[in-house]
Write a protein that holds these residues in place. Structure first.
Motif, mmCIF file in Angstrom:
data_model
loop_
_atom_site.group_PDB
_atom_site.id
_atom_site.type_symbol
_atom_site.label_atom_id
_atom_site.label_comp_id
_atom_site.label_asym_id
_atom_site.label_seq_id
_atom_site.Cartn_x
_atom_site.Cartn_y
_atom_site.Cartn_z
ATOM 1 N N HIS A 20 0.852 -1.195 0.000
ATOM 2 C CA HIS A 20 0.000 0.000 0.000
ATOM 3 C C HIS A 20 0.887 1.245 0.000
ATOM 4 O O HIS A 20 1.436 1.631 1.027
ATOM 5 C CB HIS A 20 -0.898 -0.011 1.238
ATOM 6 N N HIS B 287 1.699 5.172 -2.529
ATOM 7 C CA HIS B 287 1.226 6.034 -3.620
ATOM 8 C C HIS B 287 2.419 6.619 -4.356
ATOM 9 O O HIS B 287 3.058 7.544 -3.874
ATOM 10 C CB HIS B 287 0.313 7.135 -3.070
ATOM 11 N N ASP C 43 -10.380 1.827 1.549
ATOM 12 C CA ASP C 43 -10.129 2.859 2.557
ATOM 13 C C ASP C 43 -11.508 3.388 2.913
ATOM 14 O O ASP C 43 -12.131 4.093 2.130
ATOM 15 C CB ASP C 43 -9.237 3.952 1.957
ATOM 16 N N HIS D 126 -5.883 0.627 6.503
ATOM 17 C CA HIS D 126 -5.869 1.544 7.649
ATOM 18 C C HIS D 126 -6.486 0.860 8.870
ATOM 19 O O HIS D 126 -7.297 1.453 9.596
ATOM 20 C CB HIS D 126 -6.621 2.853 7.333
ATOM 21 N N GLY E 200 0.387 5.333 6.807
ATOM 22 C CA GLY E 200 0.042 6.686 6.382
ATOM 23 C C GLY E 200 0.368 7.774 7.382
ATOM 24 O O GLY E 200 1.162 7.587 8.316
ATOM 25 N N ASP F 192 1.486 2.961 3.217
ATOM 26 C CA ASP F 192 0.735 4.112 2.709
ATOM 27 C C ASP F 192 1.681 5.305 2.553
ATOM 28 O O ASP F 192 1.432 6.407 3.066
ATOM 29 C CB ASP F 192 -0.446 4.457 3.609
ATOM 30 N N TYR G 183 3.201 8.405 1.056
ATOM 31 C CA TYR G 183 2.896 9.543 0.191
ATOM 32 C C TYR G 183 3.501 10.780 0.825
ATOM 33 O O TYR G 183 4.170 10.686 1.854
ATOM 34 C CB TYR G 183 1.389 9.655 -0.107
ATOM 35 N N SER H 209 2.962 11.396 4.601
ATOM 36 C CA SER H 209 3.341 10.350 5.559
ATOM 37 C C SER H 209 4.843 10.137 5.635
ATOM 38 O O SER H 209 5.355 9.654 6.629
ATOM 39 C CB SER H 209 2.657 9.025 5.201
#
Lengths: 449, 425
Positions: free
Chosen positions: B100, B102, B221, B247, B286, B311, B313, B316
């Protein structure tokens, strides 16, 4: 990526200070003095009440330090500090650097015992005009400044000419204005910057007036003019870059990929304060600074003597031990530790700016000297003397570093390895008073269910 | 050695008729030993291998040839390899899968900048793009990266361009989505993403519809429904076994329903039932989705996530998350054994995304390998509320190998030491 409620990576300290703590202490003392004087007279009660009135706000005022970094060893080369001191931050600025600043005066205290506290580091050579085109300019070869800055103690990066007078406004709105890391830039003399097409070879696009105008419109953000990536033999591009820098009273930043210019001719044309990057490269397209016999070429030393500055510009091919080590022994030291961070260099021997600094630490440079070249020296060379130091009143850009003992390997651009016993790691990075990196939760509170 | 073999070979030829069976076996022996000597490109020697799929958790050597795992055994001789790397005291695991993250579309962190230095060789983008724009970002990102990048395709045609686009029910097209996954990019697109929807179960149901058509899992999500929807209903009625709840340890006041009850700090009973049913629980750390007051009680009460992921990105990357090896180390700090952490970052995600060719060190598999140092010390690990737990161990990626190539070498383990050549004046 949901739950995107922005994580509070730090308290925003910017706008909640109304009173300052030093003058108030003074007021308290004056009031106390008056009180004692009045003791002789009868108005004791009234005087005590007056004192209390001043003391109460005095106490709350004393809490106004937003962040106190306590117990660390401060290395601030500009101010010649190299000893155990505390650093207090108020409203995003350095409020006080002194031994034993009381913890009760601070909203947040970070214990930096055993750690070094340095000015936020400056990476002099990066490519951060990240976008979706092929190559560097607004491209996929550039990196996001926040992806490698905070975790390496870096609070300022200087982009090495990935934009030119045509593309700078786009770079500014897309990257500079949106990054947590402070992004400054050398402007390429080529209007497009560092694009992969032939535009950067086009002399007609190398416009001194437009370059100077763009610099004038962005004072302090554009920190010099860059020449690099020109395959021709004409000296017009070099001279125009140099001219634009001279008019702007800023340095010329000489990158690489100028295969038709000899090193000697380049250095001869450079003025005091101009910067030669990829100083210790060993590639076919430029003569090395050290000759086959291990001697630094005399004209290189001559240029250094005149005040030409040398930046590491490590990159994927720009740092070789067989250059850097003899050069260091013969007095040719880098003035700054630019990493030339990009898609292909980032996972090579370069890795991070702290890794590059650790190389020099293990080659025998002192901690103080390594930090000086990673902060104050770099700041001076781009005429941003407001940065790279911990003077009271400066913006609170700070790196808290640990120097880990152990057995480490360091690799150059030719895949040669040396061994070392110390390595620098960033524990905490503070940008304008805000914590933007906290490796081990130094500023966090312990979890309780 | 070669000469000796040649003599044996010639002698054998003389007695060929008598000794045909012997001849055959000798020829076999010669060719296989020569092949051995030539084919091992990299030998990782002296390390401790954790390969959950193959139930290996012991000291073993591992040989790589032509980009693939060639042999895993005790004491593979160094003289059979072109390059032997001493990994004594280090852990060797399958290349880590971050299920997971991005990394597609502009403004996203580069996969290669976060993967290899954390031991990751495969990143799965969690629905940053949809069927309308995936091909563009594939060409810009996936095709240029050294990291293997796979992706969940967003049920929204334009992916995660903005929160408002993500509410457009008219842009949820299960047929277009499924066709792109199963017809155009099978194996590369590994599932469907539903995220950030403010309404009812429409987004989830459309994603599941596509998941059925393409025979892939959906990852959800469930973060932004107002008012929040029942996660029990999601797990038991809307999800199929194999679908993914991400999450997992998020706790947001007045936001998405948590798996651990906020008052009693007990894991809700239906959560165990859902995991038993085959619902996959993904960490997806995240910037806002990992709370110790969810993760720690859950772990103590016997609930572990199936998959550990970042997560990754922009928001994060510099917070409590940092990178995959930090998130893995966080689970060590709350008490999960190392082999369980590795399972949840290799073989488990490989199975979840139906890529059983990944996440293990079986002979013949592509040589995606991570070599970790398990550092000892006092380390702090934060959650998204900036509270920390102290751990005594931390995973640090020393060496990362992708398809047989060294792509990260923290301390130059794979390289010889350099000495200054002696120069005369």
């Amino acid at each position: 990526m949901g739950s995107e409620w922005a994580e509070s990576t730090g308290v925003d300290y910017a706008d909640n200070v109304k009173l300052i703590f030093k003058p108030c202490k003074l007021l308290i003392m004056i009031n106390l003095a008056i009180t004692f004087k009045r003791l002789k007279i009868v108005h004791i009660g009234a005087a005590l009440a007056g004192t209390l009135l001043f003391l109460v706000p005095g106490i709350s005022v004393a809490q106004q330090i937003d962040l106190l970094i306590k117990g660390g060893h401060v290395v601030d080369p500009k101010n010649k500090i190299d000893s155990k001191m505390d650093v207090a931050i108020v409203a995003g600025k350095i409020f006080k650097v002194a031994p034993n600043i009381p913890s009760q005066d601070a909203k947040k205290v970070v214990d930096a015992s055993g750690l070094y506290v340095s000015p936020g580091l400056i990476n002099m050579h990066t490519h951060v005009y990240a976008g979706s085109n092929v190559g560097f300019t607004d491209g996929t070869s550039s990196q996001l400044p926040d992806a490698f800055g905070p975790r390496a103690g870096i609070t300022t990066v200087v982009d090495a000419g990935t934009s030119g007078w045509r593309t700078f406004p786009d770079f500014k709105s897309k990257v500079i204005d949106k990054s947590v890391t402070r992004v400054l830039a050398f402007l390429s003399i080529a209007g497009s910057g560092y694009s992969v097409d032939n535009a950067q070879e086009n002399i007609d696009e190398m416009d001194v007036q437009k370059t100077v105008a763009m610099i004038k419109d962005n004072p302090g953000i554009i920190t010099g003019v860059r020449i690099g990536r020109y395959d021709g033999t004409s000296w017009v591009p070099f001279d125009r870059a140099s001219e634009a820098a001279r008019i702007s009273n800023l340095p010329l930043f000489v990158e690489c990929h100028l295969p038709q210019y000899t090193l000697e001719d380049q250095l001869k044309r450079m003025r005091s304060g101009d910067i030669m990057t990829h100083a210790f490269e060993n590639v076919s397209e430029r003569m090395t600074v050290v000759d086959d016999k291990g001697k630094v070429r005399p004209f290189v030393l001559e240029a250094k003597k005149r005040g030409v500055l040398f930046d590491v510009g490590h990159g994927g091919g720009g740092f070789w031990f067989n250059q850097a080590i003899p050069a260091m022994k013969q007095g040719l030291l880098p003035n700054s530790f630019g990493t030339d961070e990009h898609r292909t260099s980032m996972n090579s021997g370069m890795k991070t700016m702290l890794n590059v600094m650790s190389k020099y630490l293990n080659l025998g440079m002192s901690v103080n000297d390594v930090i000086a070249r990673g902060s104050w020296n770099a700041a001076q060379s781009i005429k941003r003397e407001d940065l790279g130091n911990l003077s009271e009143g400066s913006v609170a850009d700070i790196a808290v570093l640990s120097i880990l003992p152990g057995k480490y390997g360091f690799v150059d651009s030719g895949n040669n390895k040396i061994e070392g016993n110390r390595k620098i790691e960033a524990e905490l990075t503070v940008r304008a008073g805000r914590i933007i990196w906290d490796l081990n939760g130094l500023a966090a509170t312990e979890f309780k269910l | 050695m070669e000469i000796q073999f040649r003599i044996i070979f010639l002698e054998t030829l003389r007695n060929a008729r008598k000794a045909l069976p012997y001849l055959a076996s000798i020829v076999l022996a010669v060719t296989s030993s020569l092949a051995n000597a030539q084919e091992i490109d990299i030998l990782l020697k002296g390390g401790h291998i954790i390969d959950p799929k193959n139930n290996i958790n012991s000291k073993m050597d591992i040989a790589i040839a032509a980009g693939k795992i060639f042999r895993v055994a005790e004491d593979i001789p160094s003289n059979t390899a072109k390059n032997t790397i001493d990994v004594t005291g280090l852990y060797i695991t399958p290349g880590i899968i971050d299920m997971h993250a991005h990394v597609l579309a502009p403004g996203r962190p580069h996969a290669d900048a976060f993967s290899f230095r954390a031991g990751v060789t495969t990143i799965v983008d969690a629905g940053s793009t949809g069927w309308r724009n995936f091909p563009l970002y594939k060409s810009l990102t996936i095709d240029k990266a050294q990291t293997r990048i796979l992706a969940f395709l967003n049920v929204i045609g334009s992916g995660m361009m903005s929160r408002f686009d993500e509410q457009d029910v008219n842009d949820m097209n299960p047929v277009m989505n499924a066709n792109m996954i199963s017809r155009l990019y099978p194996g590369l697109l590994v599932g469907v993403k539903s995220a950030h929807y403010w309404g009812d179960f429409t987004s989830v149901d459309k994603a599941v519809e596509s998941g059925k058509l393409a025979n892939v899992p959906v990852i959800v999500d469930f973060g932004e429904h107002t008012p929040s929807n029942s996660i029990e209903s999601l797990f038991m009625k809307h999800f199929r076994p194999g679908d993914i709840f991400t999450h997992t340890f998020s706790e947001i006041q007045g936001g998405r329903e948590s798996i651990v009850d906020e008052a009693s700090r007990k894991v809700k009973p239906f959560v165990f039932a859902a995991q038993k049913r085959g619902i996959v629980f993904d960490v997806g750390h995240g910037a806002g989705a990992f709370n110790f007051n969810q993760a720690i009680p859950a772990f103590k009460q016997g609930f572990s996530p199936d998959v550990i992921s970042t997560d990754l990105y922009q928001l994060s990357m510099n917070g409590a998350m940092k990178d995959m090896s930090n998130v893995m180390s966080k689970f060590l700090a709350i008490g999960m054994p190392l082999k369980d952490v590795i399972l949840r970052s290799t073989w488990n995600p490989a199975k979840v995304i139906k890529r059983p060719d990944l996440g293990h060190l079986s002979v013949g598999a592509e040589a995606d390998i991570a070599v970790f140092n398990l550092e000892k010390g006092n380390f702090g690990f934060m959650d998204v509320r900036r509270s920390k737990v102290i751990g005594t161990e931390k995973l640090e990626a020393q060496l990362t190998i992708r398809a047989g190539r060294v792509v990260w070498d923290l301390n130059g383990l794979s390289l010889p030491e350099w000495t200054m050549p002696i120069t005369s004046n």
